[in-house]
Write a protein that holds these residues in place. Structure first.
Motif, PDB file in Angstrom:
ATOM      1  N   ASN A 154       0.821  -1.206   0.000  1.00  0.00           N
ATOM      2  CA  ASN A 154       0.000   0.000   0.000  1.00  0.00           C
ATOM      3  C   ASN A 154       0.858   1.259   0.000  1.00  0.00           C
ATOM      4  OD1 ASN A 154      -2.238  -1.619   0.034  1.00  0.00           O
ATOM      5  ND2 ASN A 154      -2.758  -1.268   2.171  1.00  0.00           N
ATOM      6  N   SER A 155       1.910   1.232   0.823  1.00  0.00           N
ATOM      7  CA  SER A 155       2.808   2.390   0.885  1.00  0.00           C
ATOM      8  C   SER A 155       3.513   2.592  -0.448  1.00  0.00           C
ATOM      9  CB  SER A 155       3.840   2.196   2.003  1.00  0.00           C
ATOM     10  OG  SER A 155       3.209   2.109   3.272  1.00  0.00           O
ATOM     11  N   GLU A 156       3.917   1.475  -1.083  1.00  0.00           N
ATOM     12  CA  GLU A 156       4.577   1.563  -2.389  1.00  0.00           C
ATOM     13  C   GLU A 156       3.623   2.154  -3.420  1.00  0.00           C
ATOM     14  OE1 GLU A 156       6.532  -1.363  -5.817  1.00  0.00           O
ATOM     15  OE2 GLU A 156       5.715  -2.207  -3.960  1.00  0.00           O
ATOM     16  N   ALA A 157       2.358   1.733  -3.378  1.00  0.00           N
ATOM     17  CA  ALA A 157       1.375   2.210  -4.344  1.00  0.00           C
ATOM     18  C   ALA A 157       1.152   3.712  -4.213  1.00  0.00           C
ATOM     19  CB  ALA A 157       0.054   1.460  -4.169  1.00  0.00           C
ATOM     20  N   VAL A 158       1.079   4.206  -2.980  1.00  0.00           N
ATOM     21  CA  VAL A 158       0.892   5.647  -2.767  1.00  0.00           C
ATOM     22  C   VAL A 158       2.044   6.431  -3.387  1.00  0.00           C
ATOM     23  CG1 VAL A 158       0.787   7.461  -1.014  1.00  0.00           C
ATOM     24  CG2 VAL A 158      -0.523   5.366  -0.706  1.00  0.00           C
ATOM     25  N   GLY A 159       3.242   5.863  -3.365  1.00  0.00           N
ATOM     26  CA  GLY A 159       4.404   6.535  -3.934  1.00  0.00           C
ATOM     27  C   GLY A 159       4.329   6.721  -5.436  1.00  0.00           C
ATOM     28  N   TYR A 160       3.424   6.023  -6.103  1.00  0.00           N
ATOM     29  CA  TYR A 160       3.279   6.165  -7.550  1.00  0.00           C
ATOM     30  C   TYR A 160       2.446   7.388  -7.937  1.00  0.00           C
ATOM     31  CZ  TYR A 160       5.220   1.542  -8.604  1.00  0.00           C
ATOM     32  OH  TYR A 160       6.052   0.462  -8.741  1.00  0.00           O
TER      33      TYR A 160
ATOM     34  N   GLY B  52       0.747   6.789 -18.616  1.00  0.00           N
ATOM     35  CA  GLY B  52       0.037   7.960 -18.118  1.00  0.00           C
ATOM     36  C   GLY B  52       0.412   8.280 -16.692  1.00  0.00           C
ATOM     37  N   GLU B  53      -0.075   9.421 -16.212  1.00  0.00           N
ATOM     38  CA  GLU B  53       0.213   9.849 -14.836  1.00  0.00           C
ATOM     39  C   GLU B  53      -0.770   9.205 -13.869  1.00  0.00           C
ATOM     40  OE1 GLU B  53       0.356  13.902 -12.061  1.00  0.00           O
ATOM     41  OE2 GLU B  53       0.049  14.038 -14.234  1.00  0.00           O
ATOM     42  N   VAL B  54      -0.230   8.703 -12.776  1.00  0.00           N
ATOM     43  CA  VAL B  54      -1.067   8.099 -11.736  1.00  0.00           C
ATOM     44  C   VAL B  54      -1.713   9.212 -10.918  1.00  0.00           C
ATOM     45  CG1 VAL B  54      -1.107   6.590  -9.716  1.00  0.00           C
ATOM     46  CG2 VAL B  54       0.427   6.072 -11.627  1.00  0.00           C
ATOM     47  N   THR B  55      -3.032   9.214 -10.892  1.00  0.00           N
ATOM     48  CA  THR B  55      -3.763  10.269 -10.176  1.00  0.00           C
ATOM     49  C   THR B  55      -4.362   9.794  -8.858  1.00  0.00           C
ATOM     50  OG1 THR B  55      -5.758   9.753 -11.445  1.00  0.00           O
ATOM     51  CG2 THR B  55      -4.315  11.479 -12.317  1.00  0.00           C
ATOM     52  N   GLY B  56      -4.331   8.502  -8.609  1.00  0.00           N
ATOM     53  CA  GLY B  56      -4.894   7.991  -7.361  1.00  0.00           C
ATOM     54  C   GLY B  56      -4.658   6.501  -7.234  1.00  0.00           C
ATOM     55  N   VAL B  57      -5.033   5.952  -6.083  1.00  0.00           N
ATOM     56  CA  VAL B  57      -4.861   4.525  -5.809  1.00  0.00           C
ATOM     57  C   VAL B  57      -6.133   3.989  -5.171  1.00  0.00           C
ATOM     58  CG1 VAL B  57      -3.434   2.775  -4.700  1.00  0.00           C
ATOM     59  CG2 VAL B  57      -2.406   4.937  -5.388  1.00  0.00           C
TER      60      VAL B  57
ATOM     61  N   PHE C  13      -7.585   0.853  -2.968  1.00  0.00           N
ATOM     62  CA  PHE C  13      -7.151  -0.266  -2.127  1.00  0.00           C
ATOM     63  C   PHE C  13      -8.253  -1.282  -1.859  1.00  0.00           C
ATOM     64  CE2 PHE C  13      -4.389   3.299  -0.727  1.00  0.00           C
ATOM     65  CZ  PHE C  13      -3.165   2.751  -1.051  1.00  0.00           C
ATOM     66  N   THR C  14      -9.396  -1.165  -2.522  1.00  0.00           N
ATOM     67  CA  THR C  14     -10.531  -2.019  -2.189  1.00  0.00           C
ATOM     68  C   THR C  14     -10.418  -3.431  -2.749  1.00  0.00           C
ATOM     69  OG1 THR C  14     -11.762  -1.191  -4.112  1.00  0.00           O
ATOM     70  CG2 THR C  14     -12.105  -0.055  -2.018  1.00  0.00           C
ATOM     71  N   GLY C  15      -9.531  -3.657  -3.715  1.00  0.00           N
ATOM     72  CA  GLY C  15      -9.399  -4.974  -4.324  1.00  0.00           C
ATOM     73  C   GLY C  15      -8.396  -5.856  -3.614  1.00  0.00           C
ATOM     74  N   SER C  16      -8.048  -6.973  -4.269  1.00  0.00           N
ATOM     75  CA  SER C  16      -7.094  -7.914  -3.685  1.00  0.00           C
ATOM     76  C   SER C  16      -5.670  -7.378  -3.718  1.00  0.00           C
ATOM     77  CB  SER C  16      -7.157  -9.246  -4.444  1.00  0.00           C
ATOM     78  OG  SER C  16      -6.876  -9.065  -5.820  1.00  0.00           O
ATOM     79  N   GLU C  17      -5.414  -6.370  -4.558  1.00  0.00           N
ATOM     80  CA  GLU C  17      -4.128  -5.686  -4.567  1.00  0.00           C
ATOM     81  C   GLU C  17      -4.363  -4.235  -4.974  1.00  0.00           C
ATOM     82  OE1 GLU C  17      -1.285  -5.999  -7.910  1.00  0.00           O
ATOM     83  OE2 GLU C  17      -2.527  -7.676  -8.605  1.00  0.00           O
ATOM     84  N   PRO C  18      -3.451  -3.328  -4.634  1.00  0.00           N
ATOM     85  CA  PRO C  18      -3.638  -1.916  -4.984  1.00  0.00           C
ATOM     86  C   PRO C  18      -3.801  -1.730  -6.492  1.00  0.00           C
ATOM     87  CG  PRO C  18      -1.871  -2.140  -3.381  1.00  0.00           C
ATOM     88  CD  PRO C  18      -2.219  -3.526  -3.833  1.00  0.00           C
ATOM     89  N   VAL C  19      -4.713  -0.833  -6.863  1.00  0.00           N
ATOM     90  CA  VAL C  19      -4.970  -0.534  -8.271  1.00  0.00           C
ATOM     91  C   VAL C  19      -4.670   0.938  -8.514  1.00  0.00           C
ATOM     92  CG1 VAL C  19      -6.707  -0.423 -10.092  1.00  0.00           C
ATOM     93  CG2 VAL C  19      -6.729  -2.328  -8.473  1.00  0.00           C
ATOM     94  N   LEU C  20      -3.795   1.217  -9.492  1.00  0.00           N
ATOM     95  CA  LEU C  20      -3.432   2.586  -9.826  1.00  0.00           C
ATOM     96  C   LEU C  20      -4.462   3.172 -10.782  1.00  0.00           C
ATOM     97  CD1 LEU C  20       0.409   2.124 -10.460  1.00  0.00           C
ATOM     98  CD2 LEU C  20      -0.776   2.549  -8.303  1.00  0.00           C
ATOM     99  N   LEU C  21      -4.840   4.422 -10.541  1.00  0.00           N
ATOM    100  CA  LEU C  21      -5.794   5.110 -11.403  1.00  0.00           C
ATOM    101  C   LEU C  21      -5.026   6.008 -12.359  1.00  0.00           C
ATOM    102  CD1 LEU C  21      -8.411   6.118  -8.676  1.00  0.00           C
ATOM    103  CD2 LEU C  21      -8.235   3.984  -9.979  1.00  0.00           C
ATOM    104  N   ILE C  22      -5.152   5.741 -13.658  1.00  0.00           N
ATOM    105  CA  ILE C  22      -4.459   6.502 -14.691  1.00  0.00           C
ATOM    106  C   ILE C  22      -5.526   7.059 -15.623  1.00  0.00           C
ATOM    107  CG2 ILE C  22      -2.717   6.445 -16.512  1.00  0.00           C
ATOM    108  CD1 ILE C  22      -1.538   3.983 -15.205  1.00  0.00           C
ATOM    109  N   GLY C  23      -5.903   8.312 -15.388  1.00  0.00           N
ATOM    110  CA  GLY C  23      -7.015   8.873 -16.143  1.00  0.00           C
ATOM    111  C   GLY C  23      -8.268   8.073 -15.835  1.00  0.00           C
ATOM    112  N   GLY C  24      -8.896   7.535 -16.871  1.00  0.00           N
ATOM    113  CA  GLY C  24     -10.071   6.693 -16.659  1.00  0.00           C
ATOM    114  C   GLY C  24      -9.745   5.225 -16.580  1.00  0.00           C
ATOM    115  N   ALA C  25      -8.461   4.880 -16.643  1.00  0.00           N
ATOM    116  CA  ALA C  25      -8.051   3.475 -16.622  1.00  0.00           C
ATOM    117  C   ALA C  25      -7.657   3.042 -15.216  1.00  0.00           C
ATOM    118  CB  ALA C  25      -6.889   3.262 -17.584  1.00  0.00           C
TER     119      ALA C  25
END
Length: 219
Positions: free
Chosen positions: A82-88, A184-189, A191-203
């Motif tokens: 989770n901490s690693e994902a926030v760093g993205y 693309g640029e990561v705009t958010g993360v 954490f509700t799934g089985s692993e962190p999911v990066l939000l890149i625009g609408g993807a």
């Protein structure tokens, strides 16, 4: 951009069980001591039985300690991810778009083709089993494939990580290149799934799908 704090952990579910086992073990020792003090010299207690019970209690206690250790390791790994994902957040990443998380009955994949094509999309679960197949037509450029989690058998599949493979052919039946990578640029993360999911625009991109990371020089 505000980022939600990462949970530091939760109270171990084994603590109550360990306390109960410890109390029972103390009670057992007290009863054993009392019985030994008041045993009939002409009919002594069976020491083998007590030894077996002691071994059983010790085995249970060791198993509980092992479970606690594994629980702590899993929690530590989750917090590290989770901490690693926030760093993205704010970084530009290139990631494979083959994997996606099915959350609340929706999974989304982004892909692109060199020309208009007929596609066959195959969705597989984490074990590699085919759960859904769909055919359709797409135009040249980027496209979005959405899945509601209903498998080819008509049953709702559980939330989790799924992968997609897409075969594309043009009107003459020739293969068309399909690109599932995205940058693309990561705009958010999320954490509700089985692993962190990066939000890149609408993807949405699973953390494990990231191929490269670089600093956003335009910000």
């Amino acid at each position: 951009m505000a980022v939600s704090a990462v949970s530091a952990g939760s109270t171990s579910a084994l603590s109550g069980t360990r306390q109960s086992i410890a109390q029972n073990f103390d009670t057992f020792l007290s009863l054993l001591t009392t019985q030994l003090k008041h045993q009939n010299p002409l009919d002594p207690l069976d020491t083998n039985q007590f030894t077996q019970q002691l071994v059983q209690f010790t085995g249970v206690e060791q198993q509980l300690k092992t479970n606690e250790f594994l629980e702590a390791m899993m929690l530590s790994t989750q917090n590290a991810n989770n901490s690693e994902a926030v760093g993205y957040v704010g970084k530009v990443v290139t990631a494979s778009g083959a994997k996606s998380e099915l959350i609340d009955g929706e999974a989304v994949w982004h892909f692109g083709v060199d020309k208009a094509a007929n596609i066959t999309a195959t969705v597989r679960d984490a074990d590699g089993n085919t759960v859904f197949v769909k055919q359709g037509n797409v135009e040249q450029g980027e496209s979005v494939f959405k899945w509601d989690g209903i498998g080819s058998d008509g049953r709702q599949k559980p939330d989790g990580s799924y992968s997609i493979s897409i075969e594309a052919r043009d009107g003459d039946g020739r293969f068309v290149n399909v690109a599932t990578e995205m940058t693309g640029e990561v705009t958010g993360v999320d954490f509700t799934g089985s692993e962190p999911v990066l939000l890149i625009g609408g993807a949405r991109v699973n953390l494990s799908s990231v191929l490269t990371v670089r600093k956003n020089t335009e910000s």
